[in-house]
Design a protein around this motif. Structure first.
Motif, short mmCIF file in Angstrom:
data_model
loop_
_atom_site.label_atom_id
_atom_site.label_comp_id
_atom_site.label_asym_id
_atom_site.label_seq_id
_atom_site.Cartn_x
_atom_site.Cartn_y
_atom_site.Cartn_z
N ALA A 144 0.84 -1.20 0.00
CA ALA A 144 0.00 0.00 0.00
C ALA A 144 0.88 1.25 0.00
N ASN A 148 0.94 4.09 -2.84
CA ASN A 148 0.72 5.51 -2.54
C ASN A 148 1.86 6.37 -3.06
N LEU A 151 1.70 6.65 -6.84
CA LEU A 151 0.61 7.53 -7.26
C LEU A 151 0.90 9.00 -6.93
N MET B 1 -3.89 -0.20 4.07
CA MET B 1 -4.12 0.99 3.24
C MET B 1 -4.95 2.01 4.03
N GLY B 7 -3.80 5.91 -2.63
CA GLY B 7 -4.02 4.52 -3.02
C GLY B 7 -5.46 4.10 -2.78
N LEU B 43 -2.61 -5.71 0.56
CA LEU B 43 -1.72 -4.61 0.24
C LEU B 43 -0.97 -4.14 1.48
N TRP B 44 -1.52 -4.44 2.65
CA TRP B 44 -0.82 -4.09 3.88
C TRP B 44 0.21 -5.18 4.21
N PRO B 46 0.61 -9.26 2.91
CA PRO B 46 0.04 -10.42 2.22
C PRO B 46 -0.14 -11.68 3.08
#
Lengths: 344, 94
Positions: A144, A148, A151, B1, B7, B43-44, B46
């Motif tokens: 994540a 971020n 992006l 996230m 994101g 996403l944090w 897996p």
């Protein structure tokens, strides 16, 4: 309820506000600026695994960042070095990470600013923690966080309003910086720390150049000089034995696997240079480090071509001078055949 | 996230788009939400998706059992299992 109209109105107002803020900042001379933070550092650190023994990694503190220009180096050697220096930091945590957690056996340049190099091995102390924070982020970053960061890059590159830095400069454009700039009077009676404004720009491979304003506006450069002198207030006794022992152990391991270690002392000027030479006498610090590590070492004072510079704010070279410094140093390195790792 | 991150903004917009696209049937919308939930969590970190899989599996089995089970004591036991597993994760990690 007319939710669609409300949403559209909110979006239009938000867009208008953002455009107005951006236009205002541009009118004040602000330009988009990349945040040289732990995310950018981690992205560069991730490239280490793909390097060969012919590659060069730069570590150290801000002087290596400012003074060694990556594009100039690439033009002279056909290889772009990897910039892993961390401003205001001890180079030891980054060097330790490279030695212990990679099998890189090319060339590592370690920038030596004595006040930082010999400062501490205490993990909570700022010079150590600043670098260790970057190293830890590289090893622990989540997908994540990577997403971020990826992006955010187009916004950072194109909008002045997201000119926010990990260093939390008072001239950043976020709310916190705006609040910092409000002067509420000195109620404690202590001498306030002078404002420490951003004086460099970094790009997406962390090539860092002193800002034009710092190089040409002596009043602005003076504001940075006042910061260096004010930092003298926080002087702590160097932990020479501990830092030396820590570094030498890593240095031995790195050279034993064929790695090429190079020490670099970048230029400093004026009262700051005087303070450094009094606080860290060369024979007691630099010379001892060089002798004990057995590394190739380059002190700017030993070379006429490297000591011709005047640092505008006493600690770093201007962009054009950094180009010349890089060029001169690379030709010395070539002359010494110093960029060849034993492992090749 | 984090919910206030770029994101998440992109992730949320994409999921919303998929959700309202007419190409998906109601069952496939639910499948899509399940998969994107795993993606969100993964996403944090897996490996910790395993926790979400355990939670999914326990709740799926519990739901199926509760739908057919008539014995009240057994129904309570299935419900208790689901609550303990889900709140247990919460208690352990929070």
């Amino acid at each position: 309820m007319q939710l669609k109209q409300s949403l559209s109105l909110a979006l239009v107002l938000a867009l208008l506000a953002l455009v107005s803020w951006e236009v205002y900042l541009r009118s004040q001379g602000r330009v988009p600026d990349l945040n040289d933070d732990k995310n950018l550092w981690a992205r560069e650190r991730a490239k280490v695994d793909k390097l060969t023994n012919e590659d060069v990694i730069l570590t150290g503190s801000s002087r290596v960042l400012f003074d060694v220009q990556l594009y100039k180096w690439e033009r002279l050697t056909s290889r772009k070095p990897l910039q892993l220096a961390s401003p205001g930091s001890s180079p030891l945590p980054v060097f330790h990470d490279l030695v212990q957690n990679t099998d890189f056996a090319g060339t590592i340049v370690v920038g030596v600013t004595e006040g930082l190099f010999f400062s501490t091995t205490f993990p909570e102390a700022q010079p150590w923690a600043r670098a260790q924070n970057k190293v830890d982020h590289y090893h622990n970053r989540t997908y994540a966080q990577r997403l971020n960061f990826a992006l955010s890059l187009p916004f950072q590159k194109n909008l002045a309003l997201v000119s926010i830095n990990e260093e939390e400069w008072p001239d950043d454009t976020n709310l916190k910086a705006l609040l910092t700039r409000i002067q509420l009077g000195n109620r404690s009676g202590e001498e306030p720390f002078p404002p420490f404004n951003n004086f460099a720009h970094a790009d997406d491979i962390r090539n860092t150049r002193m800002s034009e304003r710092t190089a040409t506006d002596t009043a602005f450069a003076g504001s940075v000089q006042r910061v260096w002198m004010a930092m003298g207030r926080f002087h702590r006794e160097p932990e020479k034995e501990a830092t030396l022992a820590y570094f030498l152990e890593d240095a031995r391991k790195f050279t034993a696997r064929g790695g090429n270690l190079i020490l670099l002392r970048c230029p400093s000027s004026g009262p700051l240079a005087e303070r450094e030479s009094k606080g860290f006498p060369r024979e007691l610090f630099w010379d001892e480090l060089v002798n004990q590590s057995g590394a190739r070492a380059y002190h700017y004072k030993d070379y006429e071509s490297l000591s011709q510079f005047e640092c505008p704010e006493w600690s770093h070279l201007s962009g054009p001078d950094a180009d010349v410094f890089t060029s001169e140093w690379v030709s010395i390195l070539k002359q010494d055949i110093a960029l060849t790792a034993k492992a090749q | 996230m984090l919910f206030n991150s770029l994101g998440f903004l992109v992730f949320f917009a994409l999921v919303l788009l998929y959700y309202y696209t007419p190409a998906f049937s109601w069952v496939n919308k639910k499948r899509m939400l399940l998969l994107t939930s795993y993606l969100f969590y993964g996403l944090w970190n897996p490996p910790l998706i395993l926790l979400l899989w355990i939670s999914t599996l326990v709740d799926w089995i519990t739901g199926n059992k509760l739908a057919v089970e008539q014995n009240q004591r057994k129904r309570n036991a299935w419900l208790a299992l689901s609550i303990v597993v889900n709140l247990g994760f919460l208690a352990f990690f929070k």
